[in-house]
Design an enzyme around this catalytic site. Structure first.
Site, PDB file in Angstrom:
ATOM      1  N   GLU A   1       0.572  -0.927  -0.102  1.00 49.42           N
ATOM      2  CA  GLU A   1       0.111  -0.214   0.058  1.00 49.42           C
ATOM      3  C   GLU A   1       1.189   1.435   0.298  1.00 49.42           C
ATOM      4  OE1 GLU A   1      -2.690   1.889  -0.840  1.00 49.42           O
ATOM      5  OE2 GLU A   1      -4.128   0.666  -0.334  1.00 49.42           O
TER       6      GLU A   1
ATOM      7  N   VAL B   1       2.362   3.688  -3.071  1.00 43.94           N
ATOM      8  CA  VAL B   1       1.286   4.688  -4.410  1.00 43.94           C
ATOM      9  C   VAL B   1       0.840   5.695  -3.609  1.00 43.94           C
ATOM     10  CG1 VAL B   1       0.090   4.377  -6.139  1.00 43.94           C
ATOM     11  CG2 VAL B   1       1.528   2.077  -6.008  1.00 43.94           C
TER      12      VAL B   1
ATOM     13  N   GLY C   1       1.910   7.387  -0.982  1.00 43.18           N
ATOM     14  CA  GLY C   1       2.097   7.440   0.520  1.00 43.18           C
ATOM     15  C   GLY C   1       1.170   7.171   1.537  1.00 43.18           C
TER      16      GLY C   1
ATOM     17  N   GLY D   1      12.546  19.836   1.755  1.00 42.99           N
ATOM     18  CA  GLY D   1      12.794  18.474   2.204  1.00 42.99           C
ATOM     19  C   GLY D   1      11.646  17.530   1.457  1.00 42.99           C
TER      20      GLY D   1
ATOM     21  N   LYS E   1       5.353   3.778  -9.884  1.00 39.74           N
ATOM     22  CA  LYS E   1       3.806   3.909  -8.947  1.00 39.74           C
ATOM     23  C   LYS E   1       2.502   3.530  -9.980  1.00 39.74           C
ATOM     24  CE  LYS E   1       5.467   7.003  -5.573  1.00 39.74           C
ATOM     25  NZ  LYS E   1       5.450   8.944  -5.227  1.00 39.74           N
TER      26      LYS E   1
END
Length: 464
Positions: free
Chosen positions: A139, A142, A144, A197, A215
């Site tokens: 899971e 793709v 997050g 970041g 993804k």
């Protein structure tokens, strides 16, 4: 309510103690104290990382850390292995694959957040999972923290998928959003993304589209049953987009530019590509800002007296970051611990072998093309004739008034030696054409003596 004695205890082995691995430790050691819901207790029994003494939890949990991955993979008390090593180089992928295969051989299920290894070695890994009788969950690969895979494979199980598409790389979306808002050049927007970041020191896999490709290949597998190797689909990066392109985008039907990952059915084939695209403001995707991800699903279903209908769903949320990714990983771990969502092989809404991949050259979409040329007469006519010979029709031609500062920024980006008054940017929008037609036309045009930089071209988004 389950008591401490009735909760199911599950031993977890963790490969990786980077951003995601540390977030998993924070949740299990501090936030939840191992208890997940009322029925599961997760216990980390070994953590592999190359330099344990540098890690946040090493001081308090020193006995759990090791610099030898086999101590995780072969640990008799580990039921589920979490692979969260973090992809940095293609050279690492065979080793990561071997870790997953070894876990299966040792009778352990695997949860991974590593999309690159699944995209590259998916067929081998799924075959190993089947033959060993173990389970694989991904899971977190793709979107997050967005439950994309679970939604596609379970919530939309009665749908006949027509398309799955959207924004799946937060780095690119952040860069493009900043370029549009502030008029910053690409290089400056990228530096800002790195400082905040959102982008790695080496951002190549994000900006060239390979992260989004990995993804998308997993989404295509789940939605359409196609297991495609990386490098087999059309992929364009965002590196050549300039601030001036957003000015043209706004004038052309009030649009913006987004990097899209697209898989949509075309008869018995599936059209699959990753590219920046001109997206109309009226589209939901145009409003997805910053590092946010959004995955759209369109399907058709019938039966139960409802009749055929078109279906459209949107899943939106944080597409990256340690916290959201760790939540997705632990959600998969809990599913395995509870024995739910058991399936052998890769999950898919359509049986594998039913559909095929559309040939890259047959992809047909409208196009945006931006030229930077020497300012002289006859150029537009010459370009128009070349497109005409290839069977490509021009929809519109746009030539905005550019201030000297804007021209100088463009010249600096491309390192042009001309004076601002000697260059001319302009845009053509083209009616629907096949990729092979575009490539042939541009191969001819880019060699003309009036072309100063390679033409920038990408699709104009249409959901049809």
């Amino acid at each position: 309510m389950a008591t401490a004695n009735t909760r199911r205890k599950v031993g977890v082995g963790l490969l990786g103690s980077g951003v995601v691995g540390e977030a998993i430790q924070d949740i299990l050691f501090h936030d939840l104290k191992g208890q997940v819901g009322n029925d599961v207790e997760l216990e980390i029994r070994k953590i592999y990382t190359r330099k344990p003494h540098r890690k946040k939890w090493f001081g308090k949990r020193q006995a759990l850390f090791t610099s030898r991955p086999e101590e995780v993979l072969d640990h008799p008390g580990v039921d589920i292995v979490i692979e969260a090593l973090g992809f940095q180089s293609a050279a690492q992928l065979p080793q990561f694959r071997d870790y997953i295969l070894r876990a299966f051989r040792n009778g352990k299920s695997v949860v991974t957040s590593d999309k690159a290894v699944l995209a590259r070695y998916g067929k081998e890994i799924w075959a190993a999972a089947r033959s060993s009788g173990q389970q694989l969950r991904f899971e977190a690969c793709v979107g997050g923290g967005i439950p994309v895979v679970r939604s596609l494979s379970e919530s939309f199980a009665v749908e006949q998928p027509e398309a799955v598409f959207g924004i799946v790389n937060g780095t690119c979306n952040y860069i493009l959003s900043q370029m549009e808002k502030s008029g910053k050049p690409y290089a400056e927007a990228l530096r800002e993304a790195q400082q905040k970041g959102y982008a790695e020191t080496n951002p190549a896999s994000d900006v060239n589209g390979s992260d989004a490709e990995a993804k998308l290949l997993l989404l295509t597998m789940v939605a359409f049953g196609l297991q495609i190797e990386p490098g087999k689909i059309w992929r364009k990066g965002i590196e050549e987009i300039q601030a001036v392109d957003f000015r043209y985008a706004e004038r052309i039907g009030a649009s913006t530019i987004k990097q899209l990952a697209v898989a949509r059915r075309r008869g018995s084939a599936v059209q699959v590509f990753v590219a920046p695209a001109l997206v109309a403001r009226e589209s939901f995707l145009a409003g997805v800002d910053g590092a946010t991800n959004a995955v759209c699903f369109a399907g058709k279903s019938s039966g139960g007296g409802r009749g055929a209908r078109d279906c459209d769903y949107v899943l939106v949320g944080p597409g990256a970051g340690g916290g959201p990714t760790a939540v997705a990983v632990l959600g998969d771990v809990c599913e395995l611990a509870r024995g739910t969502r058991q399936f052998s092989g890769a999950p898919s809404l359509i049986p594998p072998g039913t559909l095929k991949l559309q040939r890259e050259e047959e992809i047909d979409v409208p196009f945006y093309v931006r030229f930077v040329v020497k300012d002289r007469a006859g150029i537009v006519g010459d370009i128009g004739k070349t497109f005409g010979r290839m069977g490509v029709n021009i929809s519109e031609i746009w030539q905005l008034r550019h201030v000297e500062e804007e021209l100088r920024s463009l010249m600096q980006s491309y390192r042009l030696k001309q004076k601002p008054g000697e260059i001319l940017p302009f845009v053509m929008t083209l009616e629907r054409a096949k990729l092979r037609q575009m490539r042939r036309a541009l191969d001819s045009i880019r060699n003309r003596d009036y072309i100063l930089v390679d033409p920038l071209w990408f699709p104009i988004w249409s959901s049809s």
